[in-house]
Design a protein around this motif. Structure first.
Motif, PDB file in Angstrom:
ATOM      1  N   MET A 204       0.762  -1.634   0.270  1.00  0.00           N
ATOM      2  CA  MET A 204       0.083  -0.337   0.057  1.00  0.00           C
ATOM      3  C   MET A 204       1.270   1.574   0.320  1.00  0.00           C
ATOM      4  SD  MET A 204      -2.950  -1.278   2.383  1.00  0.00           S
ATOM      5  CE  MET A 204      -3.778   0.240   2.327  1.00  0.00           C
ATOM      6  N   ARG A 208       1.277   4.025  -3.036  1.00  0.00           N
ATOM      7  CA  ARG A 208       0.503   5.806  -3.183  1.00  0.00           C
ATOM      8  C   ARG A 208       1.943   6.029  -3.283  1.00  0.00           C
ATOM      9  NH1 ARG A 208      -1.819   7.549   1.782  1.00  0.00           N
ATOM     10  NH2 ARG A 208      -1.609  10.196   1.828  1.00  0.00           N
ATOM     11  N   VAL A 305       4.847   9.733   4.300  1.00  0.00           N
ATOM     12  CA  VAL A 305       3.282  10.167   4.527  1.00  0.00           C
ATOM     13  C   VAL A 305       3.553  10.569   5.905  1.00  0.00           C
ATOM     14  CG1 VAL A 305       0.923   8.735   4.982  1.00  0.00           C
ATOM     15  CG2 VAL A 305       2.956   7.719   3.444  1.00  0.00           C
ATOM     16  N   MET A 329      -2.995   5.238   6.391  1.00  0.00           N
ATOM     17  CA  MET A 329      -3.507   4.689   5.002  1.00  0.00           C
ATOM     18  C   MET A 329      -5.122   3.302   4.858  1.00  0.00           C
ATOM     19  SD  MET A 329       0.431   3.913   3.308  1.00  0.00           S
ATOM     20  CE  MET A 329      -0.057   3.981   1.836  1.00  0.00           C
TER      21      MET A 329
END
Length: 503
Positions: A204, A208, A305, A329
Motif C-alpha cells: 500500500m 501510494r 506519509v 492509509m
C-alpha cells in the motif's frame, strides 16, 4: 492512539485470536509424556515448519514496530536496526546452527556438558539462560502493556498492568498445555500473519508513491525535517566519540547476541537431522531478509506519509509509527490487522522464551545440578511445568514494577549478556578442542557479572535526567551498552581459563 471507532473491531479480533491460539495449543499438544516431546517436540518437526517457527521466534515486536519507527525518525542511522536482524541471522546460520544441532539434547547446558564436566556446565549455562530469558521476557511484557492497552481503548498505568497480567497468564497457559508443539503452532501462525500483514502494508505504501522508490525516499527526506541529511549518517548518533562507540557497541551486541539467545538455540534441536537444520535455516533466512525489506518500506513510508514531527509527538521512540501509518492509509481495517499482528508477535515470542527458561530450570538446574540426572522423565516433566508457572509469575511481577523502564535498555542488556556470557563459551565448545570446564566457567560467569556491573555503572542507571536514578551519580563507565568491552572480555576469559587449566 487507536481511535474509538477502531477499538471494538480490534477487541473482537483479539478475542478470536486468543481463542484460536488456545485451540491450536490443545490440538498440537503431545500426549506422549516425555521430556523430549515437551522440550523440543520429540525432534520430529519438518524443516519448513521449523523454519517458519525460527522466523517467528526471532522476529519480535521490535522488528514490526520499533525498527521501522527508528528508521522513520533517524533516516540513514535507522538502517542498522532494520537490517540488523538479517545480518545477525548470518552469524547463527553460518557459525552455530548446524554444529550445535548434534552436540546436546535440549539446552546450551547439554551442549557444554557433552565435553565438559556436566554439573559445572549445566549450572553455568542454566544460570545464564534464566537471566537472559527473564530480561527478554520483562522487556516483551512491558512492551505488550504499552502497546496493547491503547489499542484496546484502555489508558493509564492500571490498564497497562491488567494487559500485562492477562498476557502473562495466557503465556503460562499455552506453554503448560502443550510445551514445544503448542509453542511451535503459535509461532507458525504468528509468522504467517506477520508476513501477510507486513506485505499488505508495504504494498500500500509503494502503491501510494506509484511504485517509485526514488519518490518514496525524496518525500521521506523532505518531510523528516532533516532534508538531505536524513539520507546520510549522523542524524541520531552525533559526532562525539562516546556516541559513536555507543552505536558500535549496540550494533556489535545485537549481531552477536542473537547467536547466543537460548530460545533460538533450543529450537535448532527440534528437527531430526543436520540436513533439516540447513533447510530450516534457509527458510528462516529468506523470510527474515524479506521482512527486513518490508520494515524498510514501512519506516520510509511512515516518514513520507506522516512526517517525523507527527511520529515523534505521538511517541518519541517511534514505536507507534507503523500503527499511525496503518490508520492513515487503511483506516480501521488495516489498524486492526497490524494491531493483531503485533499482539500475536509478542505472545508468540514470550511463549517460546518462557519454555526455554523453564527448560533451563528443570533440565539444567534441577536435573543436571540438584539430582545429577537421577530422576525420571515424569518427575522432570512435573518440575518443568511448575517451572513454567514460576518463570511466568516472576516475569509478570517484574514487568509490573518495570513499567517505566526503557524497553530498549532491557532488550539491549539481554543481548549483551547473551553475547558476553553464552556465545563465547558456545563458540569455544563448537570450534576449539582445548576448551575446558574452567574456561567455560570463567567465560560464562565473567561475562555475566562484568555485563551487569558495567550496566550499573553506566549512564543508563545514573548521572543524567533520563537515567533510571536521575538524582544519583555513580556513572563511572561512559557507554550505555557494555558489549564493546564485555564481549571481548568473555572470549578472553574463556581462553585464559582453558590455557591455565591443567586438566
Amino acid at each position: 492512539m487507536t481511535p474509538p471507532t477502531h477499538t471494538y473491531s480490534v477487541l473482537v479480533v483479539f478475542t478470536l485470536f486468543v481463542v484460536g491460539a488456545l485451540f491450536l495449543s490443545v490440538w498440537a499438544a503431545s500426549y506422549r509424556d516425555t521430556t523430549s516431546d515437551f522440550y523440543i517436540g520429540g525432534g520430529r518437526l519438518t524443516s519448513t515448519r521449523n523454519g517458519l517457527a525460527l522466523f517467528g521466534d526471532y522476529m519480535s515486536a521490535a522488528a514490526l514496530l520499533g525498527n521501522p519507527g527508528l528508521l522513520a525518525l533517524n533516516g540513514y542511522d535507522g538502517i542498522p536496526y532494520v537490517l540488523g536482524p538479517a545480518v545477525a541471522w548470518t552469524v547463527i546460520g553460518l557459525l552455530v546452527a548446524e554444529r550445535f544441532h548434534g552436540t546436546g539434547r535440549f539446552t546450551v547446558g547439554d551442549s557444554l556438558a557433552d565435553r565438559l564436566r556436566p554439573r559445572s556446565a549445566h549450572l553455568a549455562a542454566g544460570i545464564a539462560t534464566v537471566v537472559v530469558c527473564l530480561m527478554y521476557l520483562v522487556a516483551q511484557l512491558v512492551a505488550a502493556g504499552a502497546l496493547a492497552a491503547p489499542i484496546l481503548g484502555l489508558h493509564g498505568a492500571t490498564a497497562e498492568r491488567i494487559v500485562v497480567v492477562g498476557l502473562g497468564s495466557l503465556m503460562i497457559l499455552y506453554v503448560i498445555i502443550g510445551g514445544m508443539p503448542a509453542t511451535t503452532m503459535v509461532q507458525c501462525f504468528k509468522a504467517v500473519i506477520m508476513l501477510a500483514g507486513g506485505t499488505v502494508a508495504a504494498l500500500m505504501v509503494l502503491a501510494r508513491f506509484h511504485w517509485n522508490p526514488g519518490a518514496l525516499l525524496s518525500t521521506a527526506a523532505h518531510r523528516s525535517g532533516h532534508g538531505d541529511a536524513f539520507l546520510r549518517p549522523g542524524v541520531s548518533f552525533g559526532s562525539a566519540t562516546a556516541s559513536k562507540l555507543d552505536s558500535l557497541s549496540l550494533q556489535l551486541t545485537m549481531v552477536l547476541g542473537a547467536a547466543g539467545l537460548p530460545h533460538l538455540l533450543m529450537r535448532i534441536n527440534t528437527v531430526p537431522t543436520a540436513r533439516d537444520v540447513r533447510r530450516s535455516v534457509r527458510w528462516a533466512t529468506t523470510l527474515i531478509c524479506l521482512f527486513a525489506l518490508i520494515g524498510g518500506v514501512l519506516g520510509l513510508g511512515a516518514a513520507a506519509v506522516l512526517g517525523s514531527h507527527r511520529i515523534f509527538t505521538d511517541s518519541p521512540s517511534g514505536n507507534t509509527a507503523v500503527l499511525l501509518l496503518a490508520s492513515e492509509m487503511g483506516g480501521s481495517l488495516l489498524v486492526t490487522l497490524v494491531s493483531c499482528v503485533a499482539f500475536a508477535t509478542i505472545l508468540a515470542v514470550v511463549a517460546g522464551v518462557t519454555l526455554t527458561a523453564a527448560t533451563a530450570l528443570a533440565h539444567d538446574l534441577y536435573g543436571g545440578v540438584i539430582v545429577r540426572g537421577a530422576t525420571s522423565q515424569q518427575r522432570e516433566l512435573v518440575v518443568a511445568r511448575a517451572a513454567v508457572l514460576l518463570i511466568g509469575v516472576i516475569a509478570t511481577a517484574l514487568s509490573l514494577f518495570a513499567r517505566d523502564l526503557s524497553i530498549s535498555f532491557l532488550i539491549g542488556l539481554a543481548f549483551a549478556v547473551a553475547a558476553s556470557a553464552i556465545l563465547p563459551a558456545l563458540l569455544y565448545r563448537l570450534y576449539w578442542r582445548g576448551f575446558t570446564t574452567r574456561g567455560a566457567n570463567w567465560s560464562v560467569y565473567g561475562g555475566l557479572l562484568s555485563c551487569l556491573l558495567l550496566i550499573v555503572l553506566s549512564p543508563q542507571v545514573s548521572g543524567n535526567s533520563s537515567a533510571l536514578l536521575p538524582h544519583a551519580d555513580f556513572a563511572a563507565f561512559p557507554l550505555r551498552n557494555p558489549g564493546l568491552v564485555t564481549v571481548p572480555f568473555g572470549f578472553f576469559l574463556g581462553w585464559l581459563g582453558s590455557v591455565l587449566d591443567r586438566r
